[in-house]
Design an enzyme around this catalytic site. Structure first.
Site, short mmCIF file in Angstrom:
data_model
loop_
_atom_site.label_atom_id
_atom_site.label_comp_id
_atom_site.label_asym_id
_atom_site.label_seq_id
_atom_site.Cartn_x
_atom_site.Cartn_y
_atom_site.Cartn_z
N HIS A 118 -9.57 2.38 0.62
CA HIS A 118 -9.48 1.26 1.58
C HIS A 118 -10.50 1.37 2.71
O HIS A 118 -10.18 1.07 3.86
CB HIS A 118 -8.06 1.20 2.16
CG HIS A 118 -7.63 -0.16 2.63
ND1 HIS A 118 -8.29 -0.86 3.61
CD2 HIS A 118 -6.60 -0.96 2.24
CE1 HIS A 118 -7.67 -2.01 3.84
NE2 HIS A 118 -6.64 -2.10 3.01
N SER A 119 -11.71 1.78 2.40
CA SER A 119 -12.73 1.79 3.45
C SER A 119 -13.12 0.39 3.87
O SER A 119 -13.20 -0.52 3.04
CB SER A 119 -13.98 2.55 2.97
OG SER A 119 -13.77 3.93 3.00
N HIS A 129 0.80 -1.23 0.00
CA HIS A 129 0.00 0.00 0.00
C HIS A 129 0.84 1.28 0.00
O HIS A 129 0.52 2.25 0.69
CB HIS A 129 -0.95 0.01 1.19
CG HIS A 129 -2.07 -0.99 1.10
ND1 HIS A 129 -2.52 -1.50 -0.10
CD2 HIS A 129 -2.83 -1.58 2.08
CE1 HIS A 129 -3.52 -2.35 0.14
NE2 HIS A 129 -3.72 -2.43 1.44
N GLU A 182 -11.67 -3.24 -2.59
CA GLU A 182 -10.70 -2.24 -3.05
C GLU A 182 -10.45 -2.41 -4.55
O GLU A 182 -9.67 -3.28 -4.94
CB GLU A 182 -9.39 -2.40 -2.29
CG GLU A 182 -9.51 -2.39 -0.78
CD GLU A 182 -8.35 -3.11 -0.12
OE1 GLU A 182 -7.19 -2.70 -0.34
OE2 GLU A 182 -8.60 -4.10 0.60
N ASP A 223 -8.71 -12.49 1.49
CA ASP A 223 -7.84 -11.33 1.30
C ASP A 223 -7.21 -11.50 -0.09
O ASP A 223 -6.01 -11.69 -0.22
CB ASP A 223 -6.78 -11.24 2.39
CG ASP A 223 -6.00 -9.92 2.36
OD1 ASP A 223 -6.38 -9.03 1.58
OD2 ASP A 223 -5.01 -9.80 3.12
#
Length: 354
Positions: free
Chosen positions: A184-185, A110, A319, A254
């Site tokens: 990235h909420s 990130h 995302e 993920d």
């Protein structure tokens, strides 16, 4: 407190460097509310109605600045220069080897230690017929976190009167550089508890399979016949503990889903989430080739905010992005932005009720 018809702003806090951080409250014609700060472009709150018209905050986050400065697991943040993982923080571009900050085991995640989620952005609120918004801009200098080139970035949030949060990304560079921006909420459509009963649908036939450090192997794994098949709706918790190597690697979901697009770069419905008790629905539209579905596996109760403790799987992320480690995977769509080109992509988080 200053205000316009649909926008108010207040001091949210001050960084150790002395930068004052402002929180912008965007209220649309329905009375729904989005709150955004110019630190990390973070969405701090998102209040949308349930089937009875009752508002609840469906975004995980904090009520003060301090946790965002240090310990936040990217709650609500803008992510860049490159979202997701780059293997061992290394890539080669135009014959030059680059080494990035390593901040996720042996990998770069990130954007690094001081990614865009840790930057102070310049903010300009605006209001037009579609709804209130805020335009954020940032210069990421040559060498920032190891990346080449001066990258000028602009991200616009607009909260429409139809309860759609539209995120428009733009960037230009003076030197070839990888760019893969995302949002990235963490969402919870009940506003409380876990997300295991949310029904997820992802319009993707494949995921990018990963190794035990969550770097893509290069294989596009078919979801058919696996716990990753969300082509029809399934509850998030239904198969999350199934015996599958990919679930073990991520401690749950993920993973990057390869979106089924009729036309690459067209705005496409990537995912739809429904929550029965509230009647809330979230649809995610994107022009990106992938979307990372993360089921909040690494939340461990060590974060508290807005009167809640964030335990494992109390929020999920969708995302939109280019595939992880694309800079080292020539078979994946390219993330390289050249001088003279414009990076341009849109994501829409649309809230509905059943």
């Amino acid at each position: 407190m200053t205000s316009t018809a649909a926008i108010t702003q207040r001091l949210f806090g001050t960084t150790p460097a002395g930068d004052q951080i402002t929180e912008y409250t965007l209220t649309n014609a329905k009375g729904s509310i989005a709150k955004i700060i110019n630190f990390g472009g973070v969405i701090t709150e998102l209040h949308v109605p349930d089937s009875r018209g009752q508002l609840a905050d469906v975004a995980l986050g904090f009520e003060t600045l301090e946790p965002y400065l240090e310990t936040s697991p990217f709650f609500g943040a803008l992510i860049g220069r490159v979202g997701n993982r780059i293997a061992k923080g290394k890539f080669t571009l135009e014959g030059v080897d680059y080494t990035l900050a390593v901040n996720n085991g042996v990998n770069h995640l990130h954007g690094g230690v001081q990614g865009f989620d840790k930057k102070v952005w310049h903010a300009e609120p605006f209001d037009d017929a579609q709804g209130p918004g805020v335009k954020l801009s940032l210069l990421s200098s040559d060498g920032d976190q190891g990346y080449p080139g001066n990258l000028q970035v602009e991200v616009t949030y607009q909260f429409t009167h139809e309860d759609a949060l539209v995120v428009d990304y733009r960037a230009t560079t003076d030197k070839a550089t990888p760019v893969n921006l995302t949002q990235h909420s963490y969402f919870n459509l009940t506003g409380q508890g876990d997300i295991l009963n949310h029904r997820m649908q992802i319009f993707a036939d494949h995921i990018t399979a990963v190794d035990d450090t969550q770097i893509p192997t290069g294989e596009l794994m078919p979801v058919a016949g696996t716990p990753f098949d969300f082509r029809t709706p399934h509850r998030i918790g239904e198969r999350i503990n199934a015996d599958h190597e990919q679930l073990r690697f991520g401690l749950g979901y993920d993973h990057n889903y390869v979106i089924n697009q009729a036309q690459y770069k067209a705005l496409t419905l990537a995912a739809r989430v429904e929550e029965d008790s509230s009647g809330r629905v979230l649809e995610v539209y994107t022009q990106e080739p992938g979307v990372q579905f993360y089921s909040g596996n690494f939340l461990d109760g060590s974060h508290t905010g807005k009167g809640k403790t964030y335990h494992q799987r109390t929020g999920f992320c969708l995302e939109p992005q280019h595939h992880p480690d694309s800079v080292n995977k020539p078979q994946f769509p390219s993330v390289i932005l050249q001088p003279g080109e414009q990076y341009k992509t849109r994501t829409v988080f649309k809230f509905l009720v059943k």
